[in-house]
Design an enzyme around this catalytic site. Structure first.
Site, PDB file in Angstrom:
ATOM      1  N   HIS A  24       0.824  -1.197   0.000  1.00  0.00           N
ATOM      2  CA  HIS A  24       0.000   0.000   0.000  1.00  0.00           C
ATOM      3  C   HIS A  24       0.867   1.260   0.000  1.00  0.00           C
ATOM      4  O   HIS A  24       2.025   1.233   0.436  1.00  0.00           O
ATOM      5  CB  HIS A  24      -0.944  -0.002   1.208  1.00  0.00           C
ATOM      6  CG  HIS A  24      -2.037  -1.031   1.090  1.00  0.00           C
ATOM      7  ND1 HIS A  24      -3.116  -1.094   1.946  1.00  0.00           N
ATOM      8  CD2 HIS A  24      -2.209  -2.027   0.183  1.00  0.00           C
ATOM      9  CE1 HIS A  24      -3.914  -2.090   1.572  1.00  0.00           C
ATOM     10  NE2 HIS A  24      -3.377  -2.675   0.506  1.00  0.00           N
ATOM     11  N   GLU A  33       0.871   3.897   1.781  1.00  0.00           N
ATOM     12  CA  GLU A  33       1.324   4.392   3.083  1.00  0.00           C
ATOM     13  C   GLU A  33       2.548   3.614   3.559  1.00  0.00           C
ATOM     14  O   GLU A  33       3.525   4.182   4.057  1.00  0.00           O
ATOM     15  CB  GLU A  33       0.212   4.230   4.141  1.00  0.00           C
ATOM     16  CG  GLU A  33      -1.103   4.883   3.795  1.00  0.00           C
ATOM     17  CD  GLU A  33      -2.065   3.956   3.057  1.00  0.00           C
ATOM     18  OE1 GLU A  33      -1.652   3.301   2.083  1.00  0.00           O
ATOM     19  OE2 GLU A  33      -3.236   3.913   3.453  1.00  0.00           O
ATOM     20  N   CYS A  72      -5.698   1.311   5.685  1.00  0.00           N
ATOM     21  CA  CYS A  72      -6.267   0.035   6.134  1.00  0.00           C
ATOM     22  C   CYS A  72      -5.675  -0.327   7.506  1.00  0.00           C
ATOM     23  O   CYS A  72      -4.782   0.352   8.012  1.00  0.00           O
ATOM     24  CB  CYS A  72      -5.967  -1.067   5.116  1.00  0.00           C
ATOM     25  SG  CYS A  72      -4.242  -1.594   5.140  1.00  0.00           S
ATOM     26  N   CYS A  93      -1.796  -0.957   7.394  1.00  0.00           N
ATOM     27  CA  CYS A  93      -1.018   0.296   7.321  1.00  0.00           C
ATOM     28  C   CYS A  93      -1.132   1.061   8.641  1.00  0.00           C
ATOM     29  O   CYS A  93      -0.172   1.713   9.064  1.00  0.00           O
ATOM     30  CB  CYS A  93      -1.494   1.150   6.155  1.00  0.00           C
ATOM     31  SG  CYS A  93      -1.017   0.447   4.566  1.00  0.00           S
TER      32      CYS A  93
HETATM   33  N1  LIG Z   1      -5.295   2.951   2.183  1.00  0.00           N
HETATM   34  C1  LIG Z   1      -5.056   2.187   1.093  1.00  0.00           C
HETATM   35  C2  LIG Z   1      -6.019   1.305   0.617  1.00  0.00           C
HETATM   36  C3  LIG Z   1      -5.726   0.568  -0.499  1.00  0.00           C
HETATM   37  N2  LIG Z   1      -4.540   0.696  -1.117  1.00  0.00           N
HETATM   38  C4  LIG Z   1      -4.298  -0.018  -2.363  1.00  0.00           C
HETATM   39  C5  LIG Z   1      -4.343  -1.488  -2.395  1.00  0.00           C
HETATM   40  C6  LIG Z   1      -4.838  -1.799  -3.789  1.00  0.00           C
HETATM   41  O1  LIG Z   1      -3.754  -1.677  -4.716  1.00  0.00           O
HETATM   42  C7  LIG Z   1      -5.816  -0.674  -4.039  1.00  0.00           C
HETATM   43  C8  LIG Z   1      -7.240  -1.007  -3.642  1.00  0.00           C
HETATM   44  O2  LIG Z   1      -7.836  -1.699  -4.697  1.00  0.00           O
HETATM   45  P1  LIG Z   1      -9.427  -1.854  -4.841  1.00  0.00           P
HETATM   46  O3  LIG Z   1      -9.873  -2.869  -3.850  1.00  0.00           O
HETATM   47  O4  LIG Z   1     -10.050  -0.502  -4.578  1.00  0.00           O
HETATM   48  O5  LIG Z   1      -9.606  -2.298  -6.263  1.00  0.00           O
HETATM   49  O6  LIG Z   1      -5.349   0.391  -3.250  1.00  0.00           O
HETATM   50  C9  LIG Z   1      -3.603   1.576  -0.641  1.00  0.00           C
HETATM   51  O7  LIG Z   1      -2.506   1.735  -1.221  1.00  0.00           O
HETATM   52  N3  LIG Z   1      -3.872   2.290   0.471  1.00  0.00           N
HETATM   53 ZN   LIG Z   2      -2.952  -0.373   3.801  1.00  0.00          ZN
END
Ligand SMILES: Nc1ccn([C@H]2C[C@H](O)[C@@H](COP(=O)(O)O)O2)c(=O)n1
Ligand SMILES: [Zn+2]
Length: 160
Positions: free
Chosen positions: A78, A80, A104, A107
Site C-alpha cells: 500500500h 502508506e 487500512c 497500514c
Molecule cells: N489505504 C489504502 C487502501 C488501499 N490501497 C491499495 C491497495 C490496492 O492496490 C488498491 C485497492 O484496490 P481496490 O480494492 O479498490 O480495487 O489500493 C492503498 O494503497 N492504500
Molecule cells: Zn494499507
C-alpha cells in the site's frame, strides 16, 4: 509590489504531492498516493500502491476477484507502507501522513509503530469495511489524530 495571494496552502501542497504520487500507480482500479511531512513542513517521503521491487507489474495479477492467489491483494504494497519504507532519514516520529485513501488496518499498524502522529486523508470509500473500522479503532486508541482533507475546489494543473 505585494506578494502573490493565490499561492496554494500547505494542505493543498502536501495532498497534491500525495495525489501526484498516486498517479504512478499501475493499479487499474484504485490509485493511492501518500506523502509524509515533518512537523516543520518538510516532505520526508512519498509512496504509491504497487507490487514490491522485482515483482513485475506485467506478471503479477491486477484482478480484484477470483482465487486469492490470482488477485492483487496478496501482492500489493500500500502507498502508506511504501512511503514509510521509502524513508531513508531515520525517525518519522511526530510526522504527518497525507494520503488519498484512508489507511487500512495493516497500514495503521505501521503508521502507529513508525511514530506518525497525524493523518490527513481525502477519500474514505472503504469506511464500512472491517479493515478501516479496525484501523480507526487502533489509530484512535494509539492517539494518532486523523482528519479529512477539505477540498478547496481549486484546480491545480501541470503542463509537462
Ligand atoms: N489505504 C489504502 C487502501 C488501499 N490501497 C491499495 C491497495 C490496492 O492496490 C488498491 C485497492 O484496490 P481496490 O480494492 O479498490 O480495487 O489500493 C492503498 O494503497 N492504500
Ligand atoms: Zn494499507
Amino acid at each position: 509590489m505585494p506578494k502573490r495571494a493565490d499561492y496554494i496552502s500547505w494542505d493543498e501542497y502536501f495532498m497534491g504531492v500525495a495525489m501526484l504520487s498516486g498517479m504512478r500507480s499501475k493499479d487499474p482500479n484504485t490509485q493511492v498516493g501518500a506523502c509524509i511531512v515533518s512537523s516543520d513542513n518538510k516532505i520526508l517521503s512519498m509512496g504509491y500502491n504497487g507490487f514490491p521491487i522485482g515483482c513485475s507489474d506485467d506478471d503479477f495479477p491486477w484482478e480484484r476477484e477470483g482465487e486469492a492467489l490470482d488477485t492483487k491483494y496478496l501482492y500489493t504494497t500500500h502507498s502508506e507502507l511504501n512511503a514509510i519504507l521509502n524513508y531513508r532519514g531515520g525517525s518519522l516520529d511526530g510526522a504527518t501522513l497525507y494520503v488519498s485513501l484512508f489507511p487500512c488496518n495493516e497500514c495503521a499498524k505501521a503508521i502507529i509503530q513508525a511514530g506518525i502522529k497525524q493523518i490527513v486523508y481525502d477519500c474514505d470509500k472503504y469506511a464500512d469495511t472491517a479493515s478501516v473500522l479496525a484501523s480507526k479503532r487502533m489509530l484512535t486508541t494509539a492517539g494518532v489524530k486523523f482528519r479529512k482533507y477539505e477540498r478547496t475546489g481549486r484546480k491545480i494543473s501541470l503542463e509537462l
